[in-house]
Design a protein around this motif. Structure first.
Motif, short mmCIF file in Angstrom:
data_model
loop_
_atom_site.label_atom_id
_atom_site.label_comp_id
_atom_site.label_asym_id
_atom_site.label_seq_id
_atom_site.Cartn_x
_atom_site.Cartn_y
_atom_site.Cartn_z
N ASN A 31 19.75 -23.32 -9.00
CA ASN A 31 18.29 -23.28 -9.54
C ASN A 31 18.15 -21.78 -9.10
O ASN A 31 17.87 -21.34 -8.26
CB ASN A 31 17.38 -24.03 -8.50
N ARG A 32 18.56 -20.71 -10.05
CA ARG A 32 18.51 -19.47 -10.06
C ARG A 32 17.19 -18.92 -9.59
O ARG A 32 16.14 -19.02 -10.32
CB ARG A 32 18.73 -18.90 -11.39
N VAL A 33 17.13 -18.29 -8.21
CA VAL A 33 15.66 -17.87 -7.93
C VAL A 33 15.89 -16.20 -8.26
O VAL A 33 16.82 -15.46 -7.99
CB VAL A 33 15.80 -18.03 -6.53
N ARG A 34 14.61 -15.88 -8.65
CA ARG A 34 14.55 -14.54 -9.18
C ARG A 34 13.22 -13.66 -8.53
O ARG A 34 12.18 -14.48 -8.72
CB ARG A 34 14.48 -14.30 -10.70
N LEU A 35 13.63 -12.72 -7.72
CA LEU A 35 12.56 -12.12 -7.13
C LEU A 35 12.17 -10.89 -8.03
O LEU A 35 12.91 -10.01 -8.59
CB LEU A 35 12.82 -11.59 -5.87
N GLU A 36 10.68 -10.99 -8.35
CA GLU A 36 10.09 -9.78 -9.24
C GLU A 36 9.21 -8.58 -8.47
O GLU A 36 8.27 -9.04 -8.10
CB GLU A 36 9.22 -10.24 -10.29
N PRO A 37 10.05 -7.64 -8.14
CA PRO A 37 9.31 -6.56 -7.21
C PRO A 37 8.39 -5.68 -7.88
O PRO A 37 8.75 -5.27 -9.10
CB PRO A 37 10.66 -5.76 -6.65
N ARG A 38 7.17 -5.97 -7.32
CA ARG A 38 5.83 -5.03 -7.78
C ARG A 38 5.24 -4.29 -7.07
O ARG A 38 5.23 -5.05 -5.86
CB ARG A 38 5.14 -5.71 -8.77
N ALA A 39 4.80 -3.13 -7.21
CA ALA A 39 3.93 -2.63 -6.06
C ALA A 39 2.73 -3.45 -5.51
O ALA A 39 2.27 -3.32 -4.37
CB ALA A 39 3.66 -1.02 -6.49
N GLY A 60 0.78 -1.30 0.08
CA GLY A 60 -0.05 -0.25 -0.12
C GLY A 60 0.71 1.21 -0.10
O GLY A 60 0.75 2.21 -0.84
N VAL A 61 1.84 1.43 0.70
CA VAL A 61 2.84 2.41 0.67
C VAL A 61 3.45 2.73 -0.46
O VAL A 61 3.59 3.71 -0.91
CB VAL A 61 3.77 2.26 1.96
N ALA A 62 3.92 1.43 -1.20
CA ALA A 62 4.56 1.45 -2.37
C ALA A 62 3.52 2.03 -3.54
O ALA A 62 4.15 2.98 -4.43
CB ALA A 62 5.08 0.13 -2.79
N ARG A 63 2.26 1.60 -3.30
CA ARG A 63 1.69 2.05 -4.48
C ARG A 63 1.22 3.59 -4.29
O ARG A 63 1.19 4.47 -5.44
CB ARG A 63 0.28 1.46 -4.40
N ALA A 64 1.17 3.97 -3.00
CA ALA A 64 0.93 5.64 -2.79
C ALA A 64 1.95 6.37 -3.17
O ALA A 64 2.00 7.43 -3.62
CB ALA A 64 0.77 5.68 -1.05
N PRO A 114 7.90 0.37 -6.45
CA PRO A 114 7.76 -1.02 -6.18
C PRO A 114 8.16 -1.42 -4.66
O PRO A 114 8.58 -0.60 -3.87
CB PRO A 114 8.83 -1.67 -6.98
N TYR A 115 7.73 -2.38 -4.36
CA TYR A 115 8.06 -2.96 -2.79
C TYR A 115 8.72 -4.28 -2.92
O TYR A 115 8.43 -4.81 -3.83
CB TYR A 115 7.00 -2.91 -1.99
N VAL A 116 9.66 -4.52 -1.92
CA VAL A 116 10.46 -5.71 -1.98
C VAL A 116 10.02 -6.41 -0.62
O VAL A 116 10.29 -5.93 0.27
CB VAL A 116 11.89 -5.35 -2.01
N SER A 117 9.57 -7.88 -0.91
CA SER A 117 9.29 -8.75 0.18
C SER A 117 10.39 -9.75 0.17
O SER A 117 10.52 -10.72 -0.59
CB SER A 117 8.13 -9.58 -0.21
N SER A 118 11.29 -9.34 1.22
CA SER A 118 12.63 -10.06 1.45
C SER A 118 12.11 -11.69 1.83
O SER A 118 12.95 -12.47 1.76
CB SER A 118 13.50 -9.61 2.40
N GLY A 119 11.11 -11.58 2.72
CA GLY A 119 10.83 -13.24 3.34
C GLY A 119 10.42 -14.22 2.01
O GLY A 119 10.43 -15.46 2.49
N LEU A 120 10.12 -13.52 0.92
CA LEU A 120 9.81 -14.69 -0.30
C LEU A 120 10.88 -15.21 -0.57
O LEU A 120 10.83 -16.41 -0.82
CB LEU A 120 9.09 -13.98 -1.25
N LEU A 121 12.11 -14.41 -0.59
CA LEU A 121 13.28 -15.32 -0.84
C LEU A 121 13.77 -16.57 0.21
O LEU A 121 14.05 -17.33 0.10
CB LEU A 121 14.40 -14.08 -0.90
N TYR A 122 13.32 -16.19 1.40
CA TYR A 122 13.87 -17.26 2.44
C TYR A 122 12.66 -18.26 2.16
O TYR A 122 13.10 -19.59 2.79
CB TYR A 122 13.54 -16.49 3.95
#
Length: 209
Positions: free
Chosen positions: A62-70, A19-23, A27-35
């Motif tokens: 196995n290359r993991v890729r995070l795609e940050p989006r708002a 919500g903050v990123a959209r405002a 983008p926002y980045v969710s670090s927990g998704l990588l863990y």
């Protein structure tokens, strides 16, 4: 510009960061998704989640890729999207163990620091360890019962069982979950999602004034 939003498990970090990123129009980045991705891949491979060397070998292969989006982050391994599989009970049960491994934390941190600014970063230690130079830092908290009731609306699980799991998770995450000394602490227990987002945006406005 980097804004960090840290906090305990199920405190609403991802929803607030989105919500903050959209405002802000970034983008926002969710670090927990990588863990969580590291945990899921380890479980699928049948690895010992406490074996950092084996996990890192598998992650590098196995290359993991995070795609940050708002509107919501996505996680990929090659052409396979993992996002929908990352919020399961078995991943919940193992992710704290994986996140406690210094080698895995270094792997996640390196990926996050390589992302182009600006963004809102949410997690456990974004403001203390990964981005200590962030322009603004926030920390979200709420009682285990409040967090359990919120999570029960998303998953068909019993509130007391979720509360017990979250209490245990808090103990496991304690080393990574302390707020930064310069972070604004927000208790989300009595606030709606919109109220928490408004509080963060007000804090940003006050800091810039």
């Amino acid at each position: 510009m980097i804004v960090t939003i840290d906090g305990v498990a199920a405190s609403g970090k991802s929803s607030v960061a989105s919500g903050v990123a959209r405002a802000l129009g970034i983008p926002y980045v969710s670090s927990g998704l990588l863990y969580r991705a590291a945990t899921l891949l380890g479980l699928e491979r049948g690895l010992d989640l406490g074996d950092a060397a084996a996990l890192l070998t598998h992650l590098r292969a196995n290359r993991v890729r995070l795609e940050p989006r708002a509107e919501g982050n996505r996680v990929w391994v090659g052409g396979r999207e993992l996002t929908a599989e990352l919020h399961s009970s078995r991943v919940d049960a193992g992710v704290s163990r994986v996140a406690a491994l210094p080698e895995v934390r270094a792997w996640v941190d390196a990926q996050l620091r390589a992302l182009p600014e600006p963004f809102v970063a949410e997690g456990r230690d974004m403001g203390t360890n990964v981005f200590p130079h962030a322009e603004a830092k926030f920390y979200l908290t709420a009682s285990p019962r409040v967090r359990a009731e919120r999570r029960a609306k998303e998953r068909p699980e019993d509130v007391p069982a979720i509360e017990a799991a979250l209490t245990e998770r808090d103990l496991l995450d304690a080393a990574q979950s302390a707020p930064a000394p310069d972070a604004r602490v927000i208790d989300t227990g009595a606030l709606t999602l919109e109220g928490v987002i408004a509080a963060v945006l007000a804090g940003l406005s006050a800091q810039r004034a």
